[in-house]
Design a protein around this motif. Structure first.
Motif, mmCIF file in Angstrom:
data_model
loop_
_atom_site.group_PDB
_atom_site.id
_atom_site.type_symbol
_atom_site.label_atom_id
_atom_site.label_comp_id
_atom_site.label_asym_id
_atom_site.label_seq_id
_atom_site.Cartn_x
_atom_site.Cartn_y
_atom_site.Cartn_z
ATOM 1 N N GLY A 102 0.826 -1.197 0.000
ATOM 2 C CA GLY A 102 0.000 0.000 0.000
ATOM 3 C C GLY A 102 0.860 1.245 0.000
ATOM 4 N N ARG A 103 0.193 2.370 0.151
ATOM 5 C CA ARG A 103 0.868 3.670 0.198
ATOM 6 C C ARG A 103 0.831 4.166 1.623
ATOM 7 N N VAL A 104 2.014 4.423 2.177
ATOM 8 C CA VAL A 104 2.105 4.871 3.563
ATOM 9 C C VAL A 104 3.078 6.029 3.671
ATOM 10 N N GLN A 105 3.104 6.636 4.850
ATOM 11 C CA GLN A 105 4.045 7.700 5.163
ATOM 12 C C GLN A 105 5.307 7.111 5.789
ATOM 13 N N ALA A 106 6.390 7.836 5.669
ATOM 14 C CA ALA A 106 7.637 7.415 6.318
ATOM 15 C C ALA A 106 7.382 7.241 7.816
ATOM 16 N N TYR B 7 5.173 -14.171 6.103
ATOM 17 C CA TYR B 7 4.882 -12.786 6.465
ATOM 18 C C TYR B 7 6.160 -11.939 6.428
ATOM 19 N N LEU B 8 5.951 -10.641 6.248
ATOM 20 C CA LEU B 8 7.036 -9.679 6.424
ATOM 21 C C LEU B 8 6.449 -8.470 7.133
ATOM 22 N N GLN B 9 6.807 -8.299 8.393
ATOM 23 C CA GLN B 9 6.399 -7.122 9.160
ATOM 24 C C GLN B 9 7.418 -6.032 8.890
ATOM 25 N N MET B 10 6.948 -4.917 8.378
ATOM 26 C CA MET B 10 7.837 -3.815 8.032
ATOM 27 C C MET B 10 7.500 -2.610 8.886
ATOM 28 N N ASN B 11 8.430 -2.209 9.728
ATOM 29 C CA ASN B 11 8.249 -1.061 10.613
ATOM 30 C C ASN B 11 9.206 0.060 10.224
ATOM 31 N N SER B 12 8.918 1.236 10.704
ATOM 32 C CA SER B 12 9.778 2.396 10.447
ATOM 33 C C SER B 12 10.130 2.502 8.967
ATOM 34 N N LEU B 13 9.132 2.439 8.135
ATOM 35 C CA LEU B 13 9.364 2.446 6.697
ATOM 36 C C LEU B 13 9.982 3.757 6.236
ATOM 37 N N LYS B 14 10.826 3.632 5.224
ATOM 38 C CA LYS B 14 11.528 4.785 4.657
ATOM 39 C C LYS B 14 11.183 4.893 3.172
ATOM 40 N N TRP C 209 7.971 -17.430 -8.304
ATOM 41 C CA TRP C 209 7.717 -16.049 -7.926
ATOM 42 C C TRP C 209 6.239 -15.717 -8.012
ATOM 43 N N GLY C 210 5.761 -15.023 -6.977
ATOM 44 C CA GLY C 210 4.395 -14.509 -7.001
ATOM 45 C C GLY C 210 4.328 -13.244 -7.830
ATOM 46 N N GLN C 211 3.165 -12.619 -7.886
ATOM 47 C CA GLN C 211 2.967 -11.464 -8.754
ATOM 48 C C GLN C 211 3.459 -10.165 -8.146
ATOM 49 N N GLY C 212 3.773 -10.143 -6.882
ATOM 50 C CA GLY C 212 4.297 -8.955 -6.239
ATOM 51 C C GLY C 212 3.215 -8.056 -5.680
ATOM 52 N N THR C 213 3.590 -7.277 -4.685
ATOM 53 C CA THR C 213 2.697 -6.287 -4.095
ATOM 54 C C THR C 213 3.469 -4.991 -3.930
ATOM 55 N N LEU C 214 2.860 -3.874 -4.328
ATOM 56 C CA LEU C 214 3.551 -2.592 -4.365
ATOM 57 C C LEU C 214 3.501 -1.903 -3.009
ATOM 58 N N VAL C 215 4.670 -1.481 -2.558
ATOM 59 C CA VAL C 215 4.801 -0.685 -1.340
ATOM 60 C C VAL C 215 5.353 0.679 -1.732
ATOM 61 N N THR C 216 4.615 1.722 -1.382
ATOM 62 C CA THR C 216 5.040 3.085 -1.678
ATOM 63 C C THR C 216 5.124 3.856 -0.375
ATOM 64 N N VAL C 217 6.303 4.395 -0.087
ATOM 65 C CA VAL C 217 6.519 5.141 1.146
ATOM 66 C C VAL C 217 6.855 6.580 0.786
ATOM 67 N N SER C 218 6.034 7.483 1.244
ATOM 68 C CA SER C 218 6.257 8.890 0.946
ATOM 69 C C SER C 218 6.856 9.592 2.158
ATOM 70 N N SER C 219 7.627 10.622 1.874
ATOM 71 C CA SER C 219 8.312 11.338 2.970
ATOM 72 C C SER C 219 7.452 12.429 3.540
ATOM 73 N N ALA D 275 9.050 -0.096 -3.420
ATOM 74 C CA ALA D 275 9.370 -1.121 -4.410
ATOM 75 C C ALA D 275 8.183 -2.063 -4.548
ATOM 76 N N VAL D 276 8.265 -2.920 -5.551
ATOM 77 C CA VAL D 276 7.353 -4.058 -5.617
ATOM 78 C C VAL D 276 8.012 -5.195 -4.833
ATOM 79 N N TYR D 277 7.276 -5.756 -3.898
ATOM 80 C CA TYR D 277 7.789 -6.824 -3.053
ATOM 81 C C TYR D 277 7.262 -8.170 -3.540
ATOM 82 N N TYR D 278 8.172 -9.122 -3.635
ATOM 83 C CA TYR D 278 7.846 -10.459 -4.119
ATOM 84 C C TYR D 278 8.220 -11.508 -3.076
#
Length: 127
Positions: A9-13, A79-86, A117-127, A91-94
């Motif tokens: 998804g699209r998240v903030q830093a 699973y992949l828990q992603m914290n403190s995203l920058k 490989w799966g189809q990927g999921t998009l991660v967008t981190v905005s500043s 990227a697209v995560y696979y």
């Protein structure tokens, strides 16, 4: 094995996301699994790997202390828990499975060591 990644998804830093990868068609618990990402214009990068038992893990230096990989073999899910995203995590995560079953080593973490490989999921981190 067929892999279906989700949770991007699209998240903030500074925000968090949890990616999931559901496997079907092959015995999930036999395979070391990995998360990879590919940013626009860049090569695919290994992010994190977890052994088929779940006891062994590896992380690329840029995500150590922020990301946590886990698996539930009863649910055939990674699973992949992603914290403190920058922003540089954008990227697209696979997800993918190691080609060899019942095998894990810290050094076999290159994308070329994996398949299905799966189809990927998009991660967008905005500043």
């Amino acid at each position: 094995v067929q892999l279906q990644a989700s949770g991007g998804g699209r998240v903030q830093a500074g925000d968090s996301l949890r990616l999931s990868c559901v496997a079907s068609g092959r015995t999930f618990s036999r395979y070391t699994m990995g998360w990879f990402r590919q940013a626009p214009g860049k090569e695919r990068e290994s992010v994190s790997v977890i052994s088929y038992t779940g006891r062994g893990t590896w992380y690329v230096d840029s995500v150590k202390g922020r990301f946590a990989i886990s698996r539930d073999n009863a649910k055939n899910t990674l699973y992949l828990q992603m914290n403190s995203l920058k922003p540089e995590d954008t990227a697209v995560y696979y997800c993918a499975a190691l080609k060899r079953e019942y095998y894990y080593t810290d050094s076999d973490n290159r994308p070329s060591d994996f398949d299905s490989w799966g189809q990927g999921t998009l991660v967008t981190v905005s500043s």
